[in-house]
Design an enzyme around this catalytic site. Sequence first.
Site, PDB file in Angstrom:
ATOM      1  N   TYR A   1      23.355  90.414  45.510  1.00  0.00           N
ATOM      2  CA  TYR A   1      22.373  89.486  44.912  1.00  0.00           C
ATOM      3  C   TYR A   1      21.930  89.991  43.537  1.00  0.00           C
ATOM      4  O   TYR A   1      21.783  89.211  42.591  1.00  0.00           O
ATOM      5  CB  TYR A   1      21.160  89.305  45.825  1.00  0.00           C
ATOM      6  CG  TYR A   1      21.480  88.553  47.085  1.00  0.00           C
ATOM      7  CD1 TYR A   1      21.832  87.208  47.048  1.00  0.00           C
ATOM      8  CD2 TYR A   1      21.461  89.175  48.324  1.00  0.00           C
ATOM      9  CE1 TYR A   1      22.150  86.508  48.201  1.00  0.00           C
ATOM     10  CE2 TYR A   1      21.772  88.490  49.487  1.00  0.00           C
ATOM     11  CZ  TYR A   1      22.115  87.153  49.420  1.00  0.00           C
ATOM     12  OH  TYR A   1      22.432  86.469  50.555  1.00  0.00           O
TER      13      TYR A   1
ATOM     14  N   LYS B   1      28.782  86.285  52.820  1.00  0.00           N
ATOM     15  CA  LYS B   1      28.845  87.404  51.886  1.00  0.00           C
ATOM     16  C   LYS B   1      28.508  88.669  52.655  1.00  0.00           C
ATOM     17  O   LYS B   1      27.817  88.559  53.674  1.00  0.00           O
ATOM     18  CB  LYS B   1      27.899  87.234  50.702  1.00  0.00           C
ATOM     19  CG  LYS B   1      26.490  86.762  51.000  1.00  0.00           C
ATOM     20  CD  LYS B   1      25.580  87.545  51.865  1.00  0.00           C
ATOM     21  CE  LYS B   1      25.239  88.966  51.505  1.00  0.00           C
ATOM     22  NZ  LYS B   1      24.293  89.571  52.516  1.00  0.00           N
TER      23      LYS B   1
HETATM   24  P1  NAD Z   1      23.784  90.257  63.069  1.00  0.00           P
HETATM   25  O1  NAD Z   1      24.000  91.701  63.398  1.00  0.00           O
HETATM   26  O2  NAD Z   1      22.463  89.678  63.390  1.00  0.00           O
HETATM   27  O3  NAD Z   1      24.900  89.379  63.771  1.00  0.00           O
HETATM   28  C1  NAD Z   1      26.242  89.764  63.799  1.00  0.00           C
HETATM   29  C2  NAD Z   1      26.964  89.044  64.925  1.00  0.00           C
HETATM   30  O4  NAD Z   1      28.284  89.558  65.014  1.00  0.00           O
HETATM   31  C3  NAD Z   1      26.301  89.249  66.295  1.00  0.00           C
HETATM   32  O5  NAD Z   1      26.310  88.037  66.997  1.00  0.00           O
HETATM   33  C4  NAD Z   1      27.215  90.243  66.976  1.00  0.00           C
HETATM   34  O6  NAD Z   1      27.251  90.105  68.388  1.00  0.00           O
HETATM   35  C5  NAD Z   1      28.561  89.873  66.368  1.00  0.00           C
HETATM   36  N1  NAD Z   1      29.535  90.966  66.446  1.00  0.00           N
HETATM   37  C6  NAD Z   1      30.797  90.847  66.876  1.00  0.00           C
HETATM   38  N2  NAD Z   1      31.425  92.025  66.841  1.00  0.00           N
HETATM   39  C7  NAD Z   1      30.532  92.918  66.420  1.00  0.00           C
HETATM   40  C8  NAD Z   1      30.580  94.319  66.198  1.00  0.00           C
HETATM   41  N3  NAD Z   1      31.701  95.031  66.397  1.00  0.00           N
HETATM   42  N4  NAD Z   1      29.473  94.936  65.771  1.00  0.00           N
HETATM   43  C9  NAD Z   1      28.344  94.239  65.503  1.00  0.00           C
HETATM   44  N5  NAD Z   1      28.235  92.899  65.699  1.00  0.00           N
HETATM   45  C10 NAD Z   1      29.316  92.256  66.145  1.00  0.00           C
HETATM   46  O7  NAD Z   1      24.128  90.112  61.536  1.00  0.00           O
HETATM   47  P2  NAD Z   1      23.688  88.955  60.550  1.00  0.00           P
HETATM   48  O8  NAD Z   1      22.462  89.376  59.832  1.00  0.00           O
HETATM   49  O9  NAD Z   1      23.677  87.656  61.260  1.00  0.00           O
HETATM   50  O10 NAD Z   1      24.862  88.998  59.464  1.00  0.00           O
HETATM   51  C11 NAD Z   1      26.134  88.409  59.700  1.00  0.00           C
HETATM   52  C12 NAD Z   1      26.769  88.061  58.347  1.00  0.00           C
HETATM   53  O11 NAD Z   1      25.931  87.134  57.674  1.00  0.00           O
HETATM   54  C13 NAD Z   1      26.921  89.246  57.385  1.00  0.00           C
HETATM   55  O12 NAD Z   1      28.055  89.092  56.600  1.00  0.00           O
HETATM   56  C14 NAD Z   1      25.676  89.150  56.519  1.00  0.00           C
HETATM   57  O13 NAD Z   1      25.804  89.749  55.250  1.00  0.00           O
HETATM   58  C15 NAD Z   1      25.555  87.645  56.412  1.00  0.00           C
HETATM   59  N6  NAD Z   1      24.190  87.222  56.095  1.00  0.00           N
HETATM   60  C16 NAD Z   1      24.038  86.404  55.016  1.00  0.00           C
HETATM   61  C17 NAD Z   1      22.781  85.987  54.654  1.00  0.00           C
HETATM   62  C18 NAD Z   1      22.633  85.072  53.477  1.00  0.00           C
HETATM   63  O14 NAD Z   1      21.517  84.872  53.031  1.00  0.00           O
HETATM   64  N7  NAD Z   1      23.706  84.457  52.988  1.00  0.00           N
HETATM   65  C19 NAD Z   1      21.664  86.406  55.377  1.00  0.00           C
HETATM   66  C20 NAD Z   1      21.857  87.224  56.482  1.00  0.00           C
HETATM   67  C21 NAD Z   1      23.134  87.642  56.836  1.00  0.00           C
END
Ligand code: NAD
Length: 361
Positions: free
Chosen positions: A217, A133
Site C-alpha cells: 500500500y 494482494k
Molecule cells: P486469514 O488467515 O484470515 O485467512 C486465510 C484463509 O486461508 C483461512 O481460511 C485459512 O483456513 C486458509 N488456509 C488454507 N491453507 C492455509 C495454510 N496453510 N495456512 C494458513 N491458512 C490457510 O487471512 P486473510 O486476512 O483473510 O488474508 C487472505 C488474503 O487476503 C491475503 O492474501 C491477504 O493479504 C489478503 N487480504 C487483503 C485485504 C485487502 O484489503 N485487499 C485485506 C485483508 C487480507
Amino acid sequence: MKNRRSFLKATGLVAASTAFAPSTLWSATHPQNKKLGVALVGLGYYSTDLLAPALQMTQHCELRGIVTGSPEKIPVWQDKYGIKDKNIYNYDNFDQIANNKDIDVVYVVLPPSMHAEYTIRAAKAGKHVWCEKPMAPTVAECESMIKACKDNNVKLAIGYRCQHDPNIQAYMKAAKEKTFGKVKMITSAAGYFDGRTDHWKQNKALGGGVMGDMGVYALQGARLATGEEPISVLAQTFTTRPEIYHEVEETAMFQLEFPSGARASCHTSFGINMNYLNINYEKGWIRMKPHSSYNGNNGEMSNGTIIDFPIDNQQAKQMDDDALSLINGTDLLVPGEEGLRDIRVVEAVYKSAKNNELIKL
Ligand code: NAD
C-alpha cells in the site's frame, strides 16, 4: 506487433481481429444481463468479514461457491448465503470446478504462498481469476500466474481495492494531468499494530512479512502518485518483537527513485498504526489521510480542492468493476501485470535490506 496492427488497420481488419479474441468471444456469448458467479477460495478474515458481505451488494456478480479446507465452515456459509451443495469444494476436489457452469470467477483469498497454485489451477479449470494482494511472494510466481491465465484464455485481476476508489483515482488523475507539475518528493506509510503471535503473516513459508502485506500500500501510494515505475530501491527492515517476528520483518522503510527524478520515502509496519500519503509537487501538494483504508480515504490539495468522494463499499465497487470488464470484454483496471510490478519492487526491497545496498531496477 506494431507491424501486424498497422497491417490490420490498413486492411480494416482491426475490429474483426479484436472481435474474435478469446476474451471477447467469452463476453459475446455471456448474457449481458446475467450476474457472474463468484467462488471464494479460503474463508478467513477477508472473505468472511469483507468480501462475502460486499458480494451481497454487487450488481454484476454474486457469491455462488466456496472452496474451503474447513468442513465446519460449510453449514455456516450455506445458512448465511444459500450456497448450493454442488458449488462447494475442498482443496483436493477444487479442479472439478471446471465442470461447474454456475462459477465464472474464482477469487483466491488464501495466504500469499498459495496464490500461484490456486490461480493456476483456476485458470486451467477455465475460470477467470481474481487474486488477493500481494500477488505472490516472487516475481517468478507472478509471471507463471499471468502466463497460465493467458494460456487458458482467462483474465486475471488483483484485489487492489484502492485503485477502484474515486478518492485514490483523484490523486492518480493529478499525476496523469500534471496538475501541480512534476512530483518532487513523496512520503507514504501504511501499517497497523498486529497483536497476533502465530499467523501466516509471521511465517516466511506462507508468504508473511509486512512488506508484501501492508508495504504494497505504501508502495502503491508512491507508484500511483508518480504514475512511474521506480528505478532504484534502498531499504531497511527491522523487528522490535523478535519473539514474534523472527522469520519475517515487522517493519520496513524503503526509498524509491523514479525516472523523472521524484523520490519517495515509504514506511510500513505490523507494529505501528499509520496511514498517509503526502505528495509534494513543483507547484503544490496533495495530502491523503487515510490513503488505503477500506473506507473514508480522503485528502486535500494545495489549491483548496477537497478529496472526499462518497463510496458505498470499496470491495463491492472493485468486484463490480471487474465483473463488468469481464462481461463487456474490456481491460481490467488492475490486471496481473500490475500485481507483478509491485512484487518486482518487493523483491528489490528484500535484496537491498539483506545486503545493505542500493538496488537498480
Ligand atoms: P486469514 O488467515 O484470515 O485467512 C486465510 C484463509 O486461508 C483461512 O481460511 C485459512 O483456513 C486458509 N488456509 C488454507 N491453507 C492455509 C495454510 N496453510 N495456512 C494458513 N491458512 C490457510 O487471512 P486473510 O486476512 O483473510 O488474508 C487472505 C488474503 O487476503 C491475503 O492474501 C491477504 O493479504 C489478503 N487480504 C487483503 C485485504 C485487502 O484489503 N485487499 C485485506 C485483508 C487480507
